[in-house]
Design an enzyme around this catalytic site. Structure first.
Site, mmCIF file in Angstrom:
data_model
loop_
_atom_site.group_PDB
_atom_site.id
_atom_site.type_symbol
_atom_site.label_atom_id
_atom_site.label_comp_id
_atom_site.label_asym_id
_atom_site.label_seq_id
_atom_site.Cartn_x
_atom_site.Cartn_y
_atom_site.Cartn_z
ATOM 1 N N LYS B 102 0.810 -1.225 0.000
ATOM 2 C CA LYS B 102 0.000 0.000 0.000
ATOM 3 C C LYS B 102 0.839 1.270 0.000
ATOM 4 O O LYS B 102 0.419 2.304 -0.505
ATOM 5 C CB LYS B 102 -0.912 0.017 1.237
ATOM 6 C CG LYS B 102 -1.912 -1.136 1.285
ATOM 7 C CD LYS B 102 -3.132 -0.848 0.474
ATOM 8 C CE LYS B 102 -4.152 -1.972 0.556
ATOM 9 N NZ LYS B 102 -5.242 -1.823 -0.420
ATOM 10 N N GLU B 124 -9.509 6.114 3.563
ATOM 11 C CA GLU B 124 -10.355 5.069 4.134
ATOM 12 C C GLU B 124 -9.452 3.871 4.371
ATOM 13 O O GLU B 124 -8.447 3.711 3.684
ATOM 14 C CB GLU B 124 -11.476 4.699 3.164
ATOM 15 C CG GLU B 124 -11.114 3.674 2.078
ATOM 16 C CD GLU B 124 -10.094 4.167 1.055
ATOM 17 O OE1 GLU B 124 -9.935 5.398 0.930
ATOM 18 O OE2 GLU B 124 -9.437 3.323 0.404
ATOM 19 N N SER B 391 1.598 -9.723 -0.794
ATOM 20 C CA SER B 391 1.269 -8.299 -0.695
ATOM 21 C C SER B 391 1.557 -7.677 0.667
ATOM 22 O O SER B 391 1.801 -6.476 0.748
ATOM 23 C CB SER B 391 -0.192 -8.080 -1.066
ATOM 24 O OG SER B 391 -1.049 -8.820 -0.214
HETATM 25 C C1 LIG Z 1 -1.606 -6.938 2.679
HETATM 26 C C2 LIG Z 1 -2.802 -6.589 1.890
HETATM 27 N N1 LIG Z 1 -3.032 -7.224 0.730
HETATM 28 C C3 LIG Z 1 -4.105 -6.942 -0.014
HETATM 29 C C4 LIG Z 1 -5.037 -6.011 0.383
HETATM 30 C C5 LIG Z 1 -6.244 -5.802 -0.483
HETATM 31 O O1 LIG Z 1 -6.226 -4.603 -1.213
HETATM 32 P P1 LIG Z 1 -5.923 -4.586 -2.755
HETATM 33 O O2 LIG Z 1 -6.833 -5.567 -3.396
HETATM 34 O O3 LIG Z 1 -6.214 -3.191 -3.164
HETATM 35 O O4 LIG Z 1 -4.520 -4.939 -2.957
HETATM 36 C C6 LIG Z 1 -4.838 -5.303 1.575
HETATM 37 C C7 LIG Z 1 -5.808 -4.284 2.011
HETATM 38 O O5 LIG Z 1 -5.832 -3.779 3.068
HETATM 39 C C8 LIG Z 1 -3.685 -5.601 2.342
HETATM 40 O O6 LIG Z 1 -3.457 -4.980 3.501
#
Ligand SMILES: Cc1ncc(COP(=O)(O)O)c(C=O)c1O
Lengths: 271, 409
Positions: B102, B124, B391
């Site tokens: 993020k 948000e 992620s």
């Molecule tokens: C570690 C992590 N992966 C994925 C997401 C999902 O968001 P996005 O689909 O925008 O990557 C989040 C959202 O808070 C997150 O913290």
């Protein structure tokens, strides 16, 4: 042809009548089905009795992103009461059984309308005259406007304090019914309205179009209505009325209160 | 030094969105009139700065020295061996400063806010990762920061709430509607419409009105740009499959985008299947939703026959969202990406596996992508490779997992 008079229905007729009488339009907003489903139609009649000229009826939506706390809560109550767009249209039908002249305008969010097949046709059949879509700016509106126009329903355009001059010029080219000038940067029911700023913008808009201009957001009482109406063709009152509705225990009480409140604002407008 | 290994595919056959923000029939700008001016301004500024060498330098320096990029590409050897199929490579976004992908977006948007001269940012957040990433960049640039968070998520992600407060952000619990991410986004939009003159809204995923889906994607694309180059360098070929979890879809778009023109590479997004897609208790609009309009764009959405947005369920707060970024809707419809779903239980199983076999604590969101790997790696051959967007890290989820295990810490 002047786009503003494209739909020669109840809305145009009402503004014509007001113009002849030298009066300002009082537009009232309530959320359909709030605080109970049996409140809405009796209160619509009371609003007319109190002196409202056009009725806005909110289509309850799960995510009313431009509303302040009062109307958000009204949406939640209405949905808890099982409201749907179909039921909103049924209420308009019921209202029309004894009122064939007061324009009814539905206001809400695009997803509600998209979910109903044949919305424009059904709305027309129910006796709806106009539609205000909070989250449908000019760039996105052409398709819906076309289907509504085919049924003789006005898609009311909104203009905000942040709308640049050039953009306002584009918006008025397709304005129909009336133009809704959002008086302030904020959500519905927000605090103080700056009459001078409103006057500056509405007088500019009046140079662009002959479509009637109504000002909404932040108008709460006879005093603010009177002050703003000097610079517009009409005013919209919403949250103040919705608040009164929510404080009323039954339809009869709500009807009385809203009739009184509307009459006071009417009095303020008529001076 | 600042510009890392970056060159993506040079063929540019895929060029989305249009000037008005459409990815095929999805996207657009469905907002209150009051906001259109700010969105136009943001789109114009971004168009100006996007290829501006000064801006890029500033961005890459921050990504290198503040965030710690490039993040590693790591072969998960024991997991690969235990599943007995394709080689599993993890793009280690968990090693970013603040613990998730993020921050790449918030760094970029905070630089935009700075250029616009706006002293305040709002955001948000669901899992709190985007809130933390926003609070972080706000602290660093001296911007005031308010973060909207559903009341339910404030409880689920209390560690992140406290982190945000430590960095000087104000966390505002949202009690309207379902009290989760979508309601936090509604509140943030209401704030923005009121304070649009001095406030920039840092949307945390590839959703919202144009230009957000595009600019969040572009800022997140550093993930895929690096990963693509690293695959070529370390493995000598592109992956057969790229997998990422999909909430709003930013980590997935970030890793997918530089591979879109590599048509031999399969792109797989994994949504939150909750208690199972057939139960309705999930957050998987691409698997079980219909086209609708929410939060400024047209995309797949979980909404009922009356157009009301439905309540969602997922064990992971960051995936608990009824909509999805419009570019994913487009990629699904043109068949360039496919979208699977993993249930809460499957995600938990994959979560435990990565902990035990690799010594990596993944976020519960990320564990949904890993669940797809657990299910599918064994169906592939040993000479094939899977690139997983890891992620984020799961420190924030420890209380939730302990709770599932019946342990009070
Ligand atoms: C570690 C992590 N992966 C994925 C997401 C999902 O968001 P996005 O689909 O925008 O990557 C989040 C959202 O808070 C997150 O913290």
């Amino acid at each position: 042809m002047d786009a503003g008079t494209a739909n020669q229905g109840r809305i145009a007729a009402e503004f014509e009548r007001l113009r002849e009488q030298g009066k300002k339009a009082l537009v009232t907003f309530i959320t359909a089905g709030d605080p109970g489903v049996d409140f809405t139609v009796p209160v619509m009649h009371s609003l007319v009795a109190g002196g409202a000229n056009l009725l806005e009826l909110g289509i309850p939506f799960s995510d009313p992103e431009a509303e302040g706390p009062t109307i958000q809560a009204a949406n939640e109550r209405a949905l808890a009461n099982g409201m749907t767009l179909t039921k909103v249209l049924d209420m308009v039908v019921e209202f029309r059984a004894s009122n064939s002249t007061t324009p009814v305008i539905l206001m809400g969010y695009l997803n509600s309308v998209l979910a109903m097949a044949n919305f424009a046709h059904r709305a027309k059949g129910a006796g709806v005259d106009g539609l205000i879509m909070v989250n449908l700016p000019q760039e996105e509106a052409a398709g819906l406007r076309q289907t509504l126009t085919a049924e003789g329903i006005d898609l009311v355009s909104l203009i905000a304090p942040t709308t640049a001059d050039q953009r306002a010029k584009e918006i008025v080219t397709t304005a129909s019914g009336f133009l809704y000038y959002v008086s302030l940067k904020g959500t519905t029911g927000s605090a103080a309205i700056a009459v001078d700023e409103v006057a500056e913008r509405t007088s500019f808009l009046q140079t662009l179009t002959s479509v009637p201009i109504c000002v909404g957001f932040g108008i709460k009482d006879a005093e603010s209505a009177a002050a703003v109406s000097a610079h517009a063709d009409g005013v919209v009152v919403g949250s103040a009325l919705v608040q009164l509705m929510s404080d009323s225990a039954d339809p009869m009480t709500a009807s009385k209160r809203l009739e009184t409140a509307t009459a006071e604002i009417r009095h303020g407008l008529d001076g | 030094m600042a510009e890392p290994i970056l060159e993506a595919n040079t063929q540019r056959s895929y060029a989305q969105p249009t000037d008005s923000g459409y990815f095929g029939e999805f996207g657009g700008r469905f907002v209150a009139e009051t906001l259109t001016h700010a969105l136009d301004g943001l789109a114009e500024l971004y168009a100006e700065l996007k290829d501006d060498p000064e801006f890029k330098k500033e961005l890459y320096e921050d990504l290198a020295h503040f965030v710690g990029r490039p993040t590693p590409l790591y072969l998960a050897e024991r997991m690969t061996a235990s599943l007995g199929g394709a080689a599993i490579y993890l793009k280690r976004e968990d090693l970013n400063h603040t613990g998730a992908h993020k921050v790449c977006n918030t760094i970029g948007q905070a630089l935009l806010a700075k250029r616009m001269g706006k002293p305040r940012v709002i955001a948000e957040t669901g899992a709190g990762q985007h809130g933390v990433a926003t609070a972080t960049v706000a602290a660093r640039l001296g911007l005031s920061c308010d973060v909207y968070m559903g009341e339910e998520d404030v409880h689920r992600q209390s560690l992140n709430v406290y982190r945000m407060k430590l960095m000087g952000a104000n966390v505002i619990p949202v009690t309207s509607g379902s009290k989760t991410l979508k309601d936090a986004m509604n509140e943030a939009m209401r704030d923005w419409v009121t304070n649009v003159d001095d406030t920039h809204y840092i949307i945390g995923t590839v959703a919202g009105p144009h230009p957000y889906p595009m600019l969040v994607r572009d800022f997140a694309s550093i993930i895929g740009q690096e990963a693509r180059a690293q695959m070529l360098q370390q493995v000598g070929k592109l992956p057969d499959v790229v997998v990422a979890c999909v909430g709003g879809g930013s980590n997935a778009m970030g890793i997918f985008h530089p591979f879109i023109n590599d048509t031999d590479v399969d792109l797989v997004g994994v949504e939150a299947g909750g208690r199972g897609v057939s139960t309705g208790a999930h957050a998987a609009p691409l698997n079980d939703g219909k086209v609708g309009v929410l939060h400024g764009n047209r995309s797949y959405l979980m909404s009922d026959d009356d157009g009301q947005v439905m309540e969602t369920h997922s064990v992971s707060a960051g995936l608990d969202y009824p909509g999805v970024g419009p570019e994913h809707a487009h990629l699904k419809d043109i068949g360039r990406a496919t979208y699977a779903a993993a249930t809460d239980d499957e995600a938990m199983e994959a979560f435990r596996m990565l902990n035990r076999q690799e010594g990596i604590l993944p976020a519960l969101e990320t564990s949904h992508a890993l669940a797809w790997v657990v299910e599918n790696a064994r169906k592939m051959s040993a000479d094939q490779t899977i690139l997983v967007n890891l992620s984020g890290r799961g420190d924030k989820d420890i209380l939730t997992v302990a709770d599932i295990d019946g342990i009070t810490l």
